[in-house]
Design an enzyme around this catalytic site. Structure first.
Site, mmCIF file in Angstrom:
data_model
loop_
_atom_site.group_PDB
_atom_site.id
_atom_site.type_symbol
_atom_site.label_atom_id
_atom_site.label_comp_id
_atom_site.label_asym_id
_atom_site.label_seq_id
_atom_site.Cartn_x
_atom_site.Cartn_y
_atom_site.Cartn_z
ATOM 1 N N HIS A 1 6.397 -6.697 6.055
ATOM 2 C CA HIS A 1 4.997 -7.128 6.160
ATOM 3 C C HIS A 1 4.782 -8.561 5.687
ATOM 4 O O HIS A 1 3.656 -8.946 5.383
ATOM 5 C CB HIS A 1 4.080 -6.158 5.395
ATOM 6 C CG HIS A 1 3.975 -4.802 6.037
ATOM 7 N ND1 HIS A 1 3.369 -3.721 5.419
ATOM 8 C CD2 HIS A 1 4.387 -4.362 7.250
ATOM 9 C CE1 HIS A 1 3.435 -2.674 6.236
ATOM 10 N NE2 HIS A 1 4.052 -3.031 7.343
ATOM 11 N N CYS B 1 -1.090 -30.912 9.924
ATOM 12 C CA CYS B 1 -1.729 -31.155 11.226
ATOM 13 C C CYS B 1 -3.249 -30.963 11.133
ATOM 14 O O CYS B 1 -3.932 -31.004 12.149
ATOM 15 C CB CYS B 1 -1.140 -30.246 12.307
ATOM 16 S SG CYS B 1 -1.759 -28.546 12.284
ATOM 17 N N PRO C 1 4.717 10.093 -7.083
ATOM 18 C CA PRO C 1 4.019 11.120 -7.856
ATOM 19 C C PRO C 1 3.203 12.068 -6.972
ATOM 20 O O PRO C 1 2.882 13.184 -7.398
ATOM 21 C CB PRO C 1 3.076 10.334 -8.786
ATOM 22 C CG PRO C 1 3.059 8.937 -8.285
ATOM 23 C CD PRO C 1 4.253 8.730 -7.404
ATOM 24 N N ALA D 1 7.904 5.496 -10.193
ATOM 25 C CA ALA D 1 9.198 4.868 -9.931
ATOM 26 C C ALA D 1 9.869 4.319 -11.198
ATOM 27 O O ALA D 1 11.054 4.553 -11.439
ATOM 28 C CB ALA D 1 9.020 3.761 -8.901
HETATM 29 P P1 OAD Z 1 -0.249 2.719 -0.441
HETATM 30 O O1 OAD Z 1 -1.246 2.235 -1.422
HETATM 31 O O2 OAD Z 1 -0.739 3.241 0.868
HETATM 32 O O3 OAD Z 1 0.610 3.882 -1.108
HETATM 33 C C1 OAD Z 1 1.138 3.756 -2.381
HETATM 34 C C2 OAD Z 1 1.951 5.004 -2.665
HETATM 35 O O4 OAD Z 1 2.577 4.818 -3.921
HETATM 36 C C3 OAD Z 1 1.146 6.293 -2.751
HETATM 37 O O5 OAD Z 1 1.797 7.309 -2.005
HETATM 38 C C4 OAD Z 1 1.151 6.640 -4.243
HETATM 39 O O6 OAD Z 1 1.189 8.031 -4.488
HETATM 40 C C5 OAD Z 1 2.451 6.002 -4.681
HETATM 41 N N1 OAD Z 1 2.485 5.564 -6.096
HETATM 42 C C6 OAD Z 1 1.471 5.178 -6.902
HETATM 43 N N2 OAD Z 1 1.933 4.816 -8.108
HETATM 44 C C7 OAD Z 1 3.281 4.957 -8.048
HETATM 45 C C8 OAD Z 1 4.342 4.737 -8.978
HETATM 46 N N3 OAD Z 1 4.101 4.247 -10.194
HETATM 47 N N4 OAD Z 1 5.605 5.001 -8.578
HETATM 48 C C9 OAD Z 1 5.868 5.467 -7.332
HETATM 49 N N5 OAD Z 1 4.912 5.700 -6.429
HETATM 50 C C10 OAD Z 1 3.641 5.448 -6.772
HETATM 51 O O7 OAD Z 1 0.824 1.540 -0.241
HETATM 52 P P2 OAD Z 1 1.875 1.344 0.934
HETATM 53 O O8 OAD Z 1 2.460 2.643 1.355
HETATM 54 O O9 OAD Z 1 2.785 0.268 0.501
HETATM 55 O O10 OAD Z 1 -0.270 -3.252 4.728
HETATM 56 O O11 OAD Z 1 0.944 0.799 2.083
HETATM 57 C C11 OAD Z 1 1.511 0.404 3.299
HETATM 58 C C12 OAD Z 1 0.764 -0.771 3.858
HETATM 59 O O12 OAD Z 1 -0.630 -0.471 3.914
HETATM 60 C C13 OAD Z 1 0.817 -2.021 2.998
HETATM 61 O O13 OAD Z 1 1.970 -2.800 3.234
HETATM 62 C C14 OAD Z 1 -0.429 -2.741 3.397
HETATM 63 C C15 OAD Z 1 -1.372 -1.583 3.343
HETATM 64 O O14 OAD Z 1 -2.548 -1.691 4.009
HETATM 65 C C16 OAD Z 1 -1.000 -4.273 5.156
HETATM 66 O O15 OAD Z 1 -1.747 -4.916 4.437
HETATM 67 C C17 OAD Z 1 -0.775 -4.584 6.612
#
Ligand code: OAD
Length: 255
Positions: A125, A156, A220, A237
């Site tokens: 991303h 530019c 979690p 994590a």
């Molecule tokens: P999310 O915010 O959708 O998901 C975060 C995940 O991390 C959830 O499933 C939580 O349960 C988990 N979580 C929270 N705390 C944690 C911890 N301490 N250890 C392990 N897991 C934990 O984030 P992403 O999956 O990264 O894209 O989201 C995907 C994409 O959606 C991002 O790259 C971004 C967002 O909109 C864009 O901006 C295009």
């Protein structure tokens, strides 16, 4: 804490020749960087349509830049945590041998994997520290907080945009191809801290599974990956990759 399962993960890894890892915002949560979809998630306070789409940037570039400037400031104060460092260790163990391979696929734009020392990182991303000119295509790294001038301009004279992938945009092709290759060849596919709701990144663990990988989830909370995972470790994590993990790895390395 799921000690037995953490030991199972260590056993899986010790017999594998290739490992691919997909990370999401959850891996940086314990570093103090908000996730997108949790209880305190960014998309609970803000609308993605207003801040993370090409249309939002055309409508109101200053608003979009203010949001990215705030995120850059938060990230600049954060430090990598035990989970980022554990992935650096795994990479050095795997890539130290020609017969082994390790690829880290991340949806995160924060750069904490690289700051921790990971090398083979595929940024699906983009990179919040990169500025890109939509007019002439110039790209540059800029780590300044705050940005000056604000919003940043290209030589530019066009307004620069953040070098990230927005909703409605395709993933960078080269990164996607590398990710698909890594998913197909993985014996272990580790999925850490992602809600697995944003495609195509979220389809990579399934691609791994279809090609014979054992899928392991560290999160979690349940996600769509939980159903297909061979092992689910319910935990944060940095806790999963905490002191016990390091002790297991130290013992495994000395045997
Ligand atoms: P999310 O915010 O959708 O998901 C975060 C995940 O991390 C959830 O499933 C939580 O349960 C988990 N979580 C929270 N705390 C944690 C911890 N301490 N250890 C392990 N897991 C934990 O984030 P992403 O999956 O990264 O894209 O989201 C995907 C994409 O959606 C991002 O790259 C971004 C967002 O909109 C864009 O901006 C295009």
């Amino acid at each position: 804490m799921e000690e037995g399962k953490i030991r199972d993960l260590a056993t899986f890894i010790s017999s594998a020749k290739s490992i691919s890892v997909l990370t999401g915002a959850g891996i940086s949560q314990e570093s103090g960087i908000p996730t997108f979809r949790g209880a305190d998630g960014l998309w609970k306070q803000y609308r993605a349509e207003d801040l993370a789409t090409p249309e939002a940037f055309s409508r109101n570039p200053t608003l979009v830049w203010e949001w990215y400037a705030w995120r850059r400031a938060t990230i600049s104060r954060a430090q990598p945590n035990a989970a980022h460092y554990a992935l650096v260790d795994l990479e050095s163990r795997f890539n130290g041998s020609q017969a082994h391979s390790f690829t880290l696929l991340t949806q995160n734009v924060d750069g904490l994997h690289e700051r921790a020392g990971s090398r083979n990182v595929v940024r699906l991303h983009g990179d919040i520290w990169q500025l890109r000119c939509p007019s002439c295509g110039t790209e540059r790294q800029d780590y300044s907080v705050p940005l000056d001038p604000f919003p940043p301009r290209c030589s530019c004279s066009f307004l620069m945009r953040p070098g990230v992938v927005w909703f409605g945009e395709p993933l960078p092709q080269r990164e996607w191809e590398r990710a698909a290759v890594a998913a197909r060849k993985a014996e272990i596919f580790l999925v850490v801290g992602t809600s697995a709701l944003v495609h195509p990144a979220a389809s990579l663990p399934l691609l791994g599974k279809q090609n014979g990988a054992r899928v392991v989830e560290i999160n979690p909370d349940p996600t769509p990956i939980s159903r297909l995972a061979d092992l689910v470790i319910r935990g944060k994590a940095a806790e999963v990759f905490g002191a016990q993990w390091r002790e297991n790895q130290r013992t495994a390395n000395s045997n």
